[in-house]
Write a protein that holds these residues in place. Structure first.
Motif, short mmCIF file in Angstrom:
data_model
loop_
_atom_site.label_atom_id
_atom_site.label_comp_id
_atom_site.label_asym_id
_atom_site.label_seq_id
_atom_site.Cartn_x
_atom_site.Cartn_y
_atom_site.Cartn_z
N TYR A 112 8.09 4.48 2.23
CA TYR A 112 8.28 3.20 1.56
C TYR A 112 9.67 2.63 1.87
O TYR A 112 9.80 1.44 2.19
CB TYR A 112 8.09 3.35 0.04
CG TYR A 112 8.56 2.13 -0.71
CD1 TYR A 112 7.74 1.00 -0.77
CD2 TYR A 112 9.80 2.09 -1.30
CE1 TYR A 112 8.18 -0.14 -1.42
CE2 TYR A 112 10.24 0.96 -1.96
CZ TYR A 112 9.44 -0.16 -2.01
OH TYR A 112 9.87 -1.29 -2.64
N ALA B 285 4.88 14.99 -2.06
CA ALA B 285 4.28 13.69 -1.75
C ALA B 285 5.23 12.55 -2.14
O ALA B 285 5.34 11.55 -1.42
CB ALA B 285 2.94 13.53 -2.44
N GLU C 175 2.12 1.82 -3.41
CA GLU C 175 1.06 2.37 -4.25
C GLU C 175 0.90 3.87 -4.02
O GLU C 175 0.69 4.63 -4.97
CB GLU C 175 -0.27 1.63 -3.99
CG GLU C 175 -1.42 2.12 -4.84
CD GLU C 175 -1.24 1.91 -6.35
OE1 GLU C 175 -2.01 2.52 -7.12
OE2 GLU C 175 -0.33 1.16 -6.78
N GLU C 176 1.01 4.30 -2.77
CA GLU C 176 0.94 5.75 -2.48
C GLU C 176 2.08 6.49 -3.17
O GLU C 176 1.87 7.58 -3.72
CB GLU C 176 0.98 5.99 -0.97
CG GLU C 176 -0.26 5.53 -0.24
CD GLU C 176 -1.52 6.21 -0.72
OE1 GLU C 176 -1.51 7.44 -0.95
OE2 GLU C 176 -2.54 5.50 -0.87
N LEU C 177 3.27 5.92 -3.15
CA LEU C 177 4.41 6.52 -3.85
C LEU C 177 4.13 6.56 -5.35
O LEU C 177 4.37 7.59 -6.01
CB LEU C 177 5.68 5.74 -3.55
CG LEU C 177 6.93 6.13 -4.34
CD1 LEU C 177 7.30 7.59 -4.13
CD2 LEU C 177 8.09 5.20 -3.98
N HIS C 178 3.62 5.47 -5.88
CA HIS C 178 3.31 5.40 -7.31
C HIS C 178 2.31 6.48 -7.71
O HIS C 178 2.51 7.19 -8.71
CB HIS C 178 2.76 4.00 -7.63
CG HIS C 178 2.31 3.84 -9.03
ND1 HIS C 178 3.18 3.56 -10.06
CD2 HIS C 178 1.07 3.93 -9.58
CE1 HIS C 178 2.50 3.48 -11.18
NE2 HIS C 178 1.21 3.69 -10.93
N LEU C 179 1.25 6.61 -6.93
CA LEU C 179 0.22 7.61 -7.24
C LEU C 179 0.78 9.03 -7.14
O LEU C 179 0.45 9.89 -7.97
CB LEU C 179 -0.98 7.44 -6.31
CG LEU C 179 -1.77 6.15 -6.48
CD1 LEU C 179 -2.84 6.03 -5.40
CD2 LEU C 179 -2.38 6.05 -7.89
N ALA C 180 1.64 9.27 -6.16
CA ALA C 180 2.25 10.60 -6.02
C ALA C 180 3.13 10.91 -7.22
O ALA C 180 3.15 12.04 -7.73
CB ALA C 180 3.05 10.68 -4.73
N GLU D 78 0.83 -1.21 0.00
CA GLU D 78 0.00 0.00 0.00
C GLU D 78 0.86 1.25 0.00
O GLU D 78 0.54 2.24 -0.67
CB GLU D 78 -0.94 -0.01 1.20
CG GLU D 78 -2.06 -1.04 1.08
CD GLU D 78 -2.87 -1.20 2.35
OE1 GLU D 78 -2.70 -0.40 3.30
OE2 GLU D 78 -3.68 -2.14 2.40
N GLN D 79 1.96 1.21 0.74
CA GLN D 79 2.86 2.36 0.77
C GLN D 79 3.49 2.58 -0.60
O GLN D 79 3.62 3.71 -1.06
CB GLN D 79 3.95 2.18 1.84
CG GLN D 79 4.82 3.39 2.03
CD GLN D 79 4.00 4.61 2.45
OE1 GLN D 79 3.32 4.59 3.45
NE2 GLN D 79 4.06 5.67 1.66
N GLU E 264 6.17 9.95 0.64
CA GLU E 264 5.78 8.56 0.41
C GLU E 264 7.00 7.69 0.11
O GLU E 264 7.07 6.53 0.53
CB GLU E 264 4.76 8.45 -0.73
CG GLU E 264 3.49 9.26 -0.53
CD GLU E 264 2.71 8.90 0.72
OE1 GLU E 264 2.93 7.83 1.31
OE2 GLU E 264 1.83 9.70 1.11
#
Length: 129
Positions: free
Chosen positions: A115, A107, A94-99, A91-92, A111
């Motif tokens: 990660y 971000a 994914e947050e980095l990916h989205l940022a 999930e972490q 993130e």
């Protein structure tokens, strides 16, 4: 005819005797140790795998098999903790990916640091050999 009635009665009686095991498919009578974090999970896996190996190297008497059965509960709990921690790591990421998709530098930094912090924990435990 009387013979079939006796057999049917025995089958019925036995089905009630074994019904709790069949219905649940498991007998849960040991709790096992809980792993509160990644460190404890790996410690339990290390310790209990060693105990399992020692038991497997002996004659598998009913007592030894019961010990194997009991220690599997702690191993299952440890693997569940690893699964929970691995999901948090994913999930972490994914947050980095989205940022990064949003080109949000602040971000990405936040993130990314989070990660990498989780990654360090996994890498530390992966390099214990």
């Amino acid at each position: 005819m009387k013979k079939w009635g006796v057999i049917a009665g025995l089958v019925t009686a036995l089905s009630f005797t074994f019904n709790p095991v069949i219905a649940d498919d498991r007998v849960d009578h040991f709790k096992g140790l809980q792993a509160q974090n990644l460190s404890e999970a790996f410690a339990h896996i290390t310790d209990y795998n060693q105990q399992l190996q020692e038991l497997l190297n002996t004659d598998l008497t009913p007592e030894a098999i019961l010990q194997v059965h009991e220690l599997t509960y702690t191993l299952e709990n440890a693997l569940e903790r690893l699964e929970t921690e691995l999901e948090a790591w994913a999930e972490q990421l994914e947050e980095l990916h989205l940022a990064s998709e949003k080109f949000d530098a602040e971000a990405v930094k936040t993130e990314g640091d989070a990660y990498l912090s989780l990654s360090e924990q996994w890498q530390r435990w992966g390099n214990t050999e």
